[in-house]
Design a protein around this motif. Structure first.
Motif, PDB file in Angstrom:
ATOM      1  N   LEU A 185       3.291 -23.146  17.445  1.00  0.00           N
ATOM      2  CA  LEU A 185       2.226 -23.027  16.457  1.00  0.00           C
ATOM      3  C   LEU A 185       2.822 -22.825  15.067  1.00  0.00           C
ATOM      4  N   ASN A 186       3.845 -21.981  14.986  1.00  0.00           N
ATOM      5  CA  ASN A 186       4.519 -21.761  13.711  1.00  0.00           C
ATOM      6  C   ASN A 186       5.207 -23.031  13.222  1.00  0.00           C
ATOM      7  N   PHE A 187       5.812 -23.786  14.121  1.00  0.00           N
ATOM      8  CA  PHE A 187       6.470 -25.032  13.748  1.00  0.00           C
ATOM      9  C   PHE A 187       5.475 -25.994  13.104  1.00  0.00           C
ATOM     10  N   TYR A 188       4.297 -26.076  13.677  1.00  0.00           N
ATOM     11  CA  TYR A 188       3.256 -26.952  13.127  1.00  0.00           C
ATOM     12  C   TYR A 188       2.787 -26.454  11.757  1.00  0.00           C
ATOM     13  N   VAL A 189       2.574 -25.145  11.642  1.00  0.00           N
ATOM     14  CA  VAL A 189       2.154 -24.569  10.356  1.00  0.00           C
ATOM     15  C   VAL A 189       3.226 -24.815   9.302  1.00  0.00           C
ATOM     16  N   ASP A 190       4.477 -24.628   9.676  1.00  0.00           N
ATOM     17  CA  ASP A 190       5.587 -24.843   8.746  1.00  0.00           C
ATOM     18  C   ASP A 190       5.591 -26.278   8.229  1.00  0.00           C
ATOM     19  N   ASN A 191       5.419 -27.234   9.125  1.00  0.00           N
ATOM     20  CA  ASN A 191       5.381 -28.640   8.697  1.00  0.00           C
ATOM     21  C   ASN A 191       4.181 -28.932   7.812  1.00  0.00           C
ATOM     22  N   LEU A 192       3.057 -28.314   8.101  1.00  0.00           N
ATOM     23  CA  LEU A 192       1.876 -28.505   7.252  1.00  0.00           C
ATOM     24  C   LEU A 192       2.106 -27.956   5.854  1.00  0.00           C
ATOM     25  N   LEU A 193       2.631 -26.736   5.783  1.00  0.00           N
ATOM     26  CA  LEU A 193       2.788 -26.083   4.487  1.00  0.00           C
ATOM     27  C   LEU A 193       3.955 -26.631   3.677  1.00  0.00           C
ATOM     28  N   LYS A 194       4.938 -27.214   4.342  1.00  0.00           N
ATOM     29  CA  LYS A 194       6.029 -27.876   3.624  1.00  0.00           C
ATOM     30  C   LYS A 194       5.557 -29.184   3.003  1.00  0.00           C
ATOM     31  N   GLY A 195       4.520 -29.753   3.564  1.00  0.00           N
ATOM     32  CA  GLY A 195       4.036 -31.037   3.080  1.00  0.00           C
ATOM     33  C   GLY A 195       4.582 -32.204   3.883  1.00  0.00           C
ATOM     34  N   THR A 196       5.218 -31.906   5.025  1.00  0.00           N
ATOM     35  CA  THR A 196       5.739 -32.965   5.887  1.00  0.00           C
ATOM     36  C   THR A 196       4.603 -33.833   6.397  1.00  0.00           C
ATOM     37  N   VAL A 197       3.498 -33.180   6.744  1.00  0.00           N
ATOM     38  CA  VAL A 197       2.293 -33.888   7.186  1.00  0.00           C
ATOM     39  C   VAL A 197       1.399 -34.040   5.957  1.00  0.00           C
TER      40      VAL A 197
ATOM     41  N   SER B  71      -5.897 -16.675  17.249  1.00  0.00           N
ATOM     42  CA  SER B  71      -6.603 -15.500  17.779  1.00  0.00           C
ATOM     43  C   SER B  71      -6.523 -15.425  19.301  1.00  0.00           C
ATOM     44  N   TYR B  72      -6.228 -16.551  19.959  1.00  0.00           N
ATOM     45  CA  TYR B  72      -6.098 -16.570  21.418  1.00  0.00           C
ATOM     46  C   TYR B  72      -4.649 -16.381  21.885  1.00  0.00           C
ATOM     47  N   VAL B  73      -3.701 -16.391  20.971  1.00  0.00           N
ATOM     48  CA  VAL B  73      -2.288 -16.248  21.330  1.00  0.00           C
ATOM     49  C   VAL B  73      -2.007 -14.788  21.678  1.00  0.00           C
ATOM     50  N   ASP B  74      -1.318 -14.587  22.810  1.00  0.00           N
ATOM     51  CA  ASP B  74      -0.997 -13.225  23.240  1.00  0.00           C
ATOM     52  C   ASP B  74       0.165 -12.623  22.464  1.00  0.00           C
ATOM     53  N   ASP B  75       1.181 -13.416  22.184  1.00  0.00           N
ATOM     54  CA  ASP B  75       2.377 -12.894  21.523  1.00  0.00           C
ATOM     55  C   ASP B  75       2.330 -13.142  20.008  1.00  0.00           C
ATOM     56  N   LYS B  76       1.430 -12.431  19.359  1.00  0.00           N
ATOM     57  CA  LYS B  76       1.253 -12.565  17.917  1.00  0.00           C
ATOM     58  C   LYS B  76       2.488 -12.112  17.154  1.00  0.00           C
ATOM     59  N   ASP B  77       3.201 -11.123  17.697  1.00  0.00           N
ATOM     60  CA  ASP B  77       4.412 -10.644  17.032  1.00  0.00           C
ATOM     61  C   ASP B  77       5.464 -11.741  16.940  1.00  0.00           C
ATOM     62  N   VAL B  78       5.564 -12.556  17.966  1.00  0.00           N
ATOM     63  CA  VAL B  78       6.520 -13.661  17.963  1.00  0.00           C
ATOM     64  C   VAL B  78       6.127 -14.662  16.879  1.00  0.00           C
ATOM     65  N   PHE B  79       4.836 -14.926  16.748  1.00  0.00           N
ATOM     66  CA  PHE B  79       4.379 -15.844  15.701  1.00  0.00           C
ATOM     67  C   PHE B  79       4.700 -15.281  14.326  1.00  0.00           C
ATOM     68  N   TYR B  80       4.385 -13.998  14.102  1.00  0.00           N
ATOM     69  CA  TYR B  80       4.649 -13.402  12.795  1.00  0.00           C
ATOM     70  C   TYR B  80       6.133 -13.424  12.462  1.00  0.00           C
ATOM     71  N   LEU B  81       6.985 -13.164  13.426  1.00  0.00           N
ATOM     72  CA  LEU B  81       8.419 -13.191  13.192  1.00  0.00           C
ATOM     73  C   LEU B  81       8.872 -14.603  12.822  1.00  0.00           C
ATOM     74  N   ALA B  82       8.431 -15.588  13.582  1.00  0.00           N
ATOM     75  CA  ALA B  82       8.799 -16.978  13.293  1.00  0.00           C
ATOM     76  C   ALA B  82       8.219 -17.424  11.951  1.00  0.00           C
ATOM     77  N   TYR B  83       6.984 -17.003  11.662  1.00  0.00           N
ATOM     78  CA  TYR B  83       6.358 -17.391  10.398  1.00  0.00           C
ATOM     79  C   TYR B  83       7.087 -16.756   9.215  1.00  0.00           C
ATOM     80  N   ARG B  84       7.494 -15.489   9.353  1.00  0.00           N
ATOM     81  CA  ARG B  84       8.243 -14.832   8.270  1.00  0.00           C
ATOM     82  C   ARG B  84       9.552 -15.556   8.007  1.00  0.00           C
ATOM     83  N   ARG B  85      10.234 -15.979   9.058  1.00  0.00           N
ATOM     84  CA  ARG B  85      11.495 -16.717   8.879  1.00  0.00           C
ATOM     85  C   ARG B  85      11.254 -18.037   8.150  1.00  0.00           C
TER      86      ARG B  85
END
Length: 124
Positions: free
Chosen positions: A5-17, A36-50
């Motif tokens: 999910l973070n990979f997709y968001v990253d590509n969207l916000l970079k302008g790749t898509v 909101s349905y993802v169980d491991d939100k901490d993993v997403f936040y960590l990946a998103y921060r990176r």
């Protein structure tokens, strides 16, 4: 799932898509609903921060889009501390980027002079 999910968001916000503003906003809204349905939100936040830190340091970001996504996360996420950290990253970068390399060097020289640091040895 969270890292993908973070990979997709990253590509969207970079302008790749390439999307229009309205399509980007709708896609980010759908991602936040999915988040909101993802169980491991901490993993997403960590990946998103990176990925956000990489975008900020490379200056490959649109502040409005990033803040829009963070505000959507804030609305749909119970973890206020995580979104505050993300907003803090923007505040830090706003303070850091106006400083030029020259001013950073001159500030470090002035500080070393005030502290009495010997430039040859690096000792006080």
């Amino acid at each position: 799932m969270a890292e993908l999910l973070n990979f997709y968001v990253d590509n969207l916000l970079k302008g790749t898509v390439k999307l229009s503003e309205q399509q980007l906003d709708e896609t980010l809204e759908a991602i936040v609903r999915l988040f909101s349905y993802v169980d491991d939100k901490d993993v997403f936040y960590l990946a998103y921060r990176r990925s956000l830190s990489k975008r900020l340091l490379s200056r490959k970001f649109k502040e409005a889009d990033e803040m829009n996504f963070i505000s959507k996360l804030k609305i749909h996420s119970p973890d206020a501390a995580a979104t505050q950290k993300l907003e803090g990253m923007f505040n830090d970068i706003k303070v850091f980027f106006p400083l030029s390399l020259h001013s950073l060097i001159s500030h470090s020289l002035i500080l070393s002079w005030k502290l009495g640091v010997n430039r040859k040895t690096g000792r006080i």
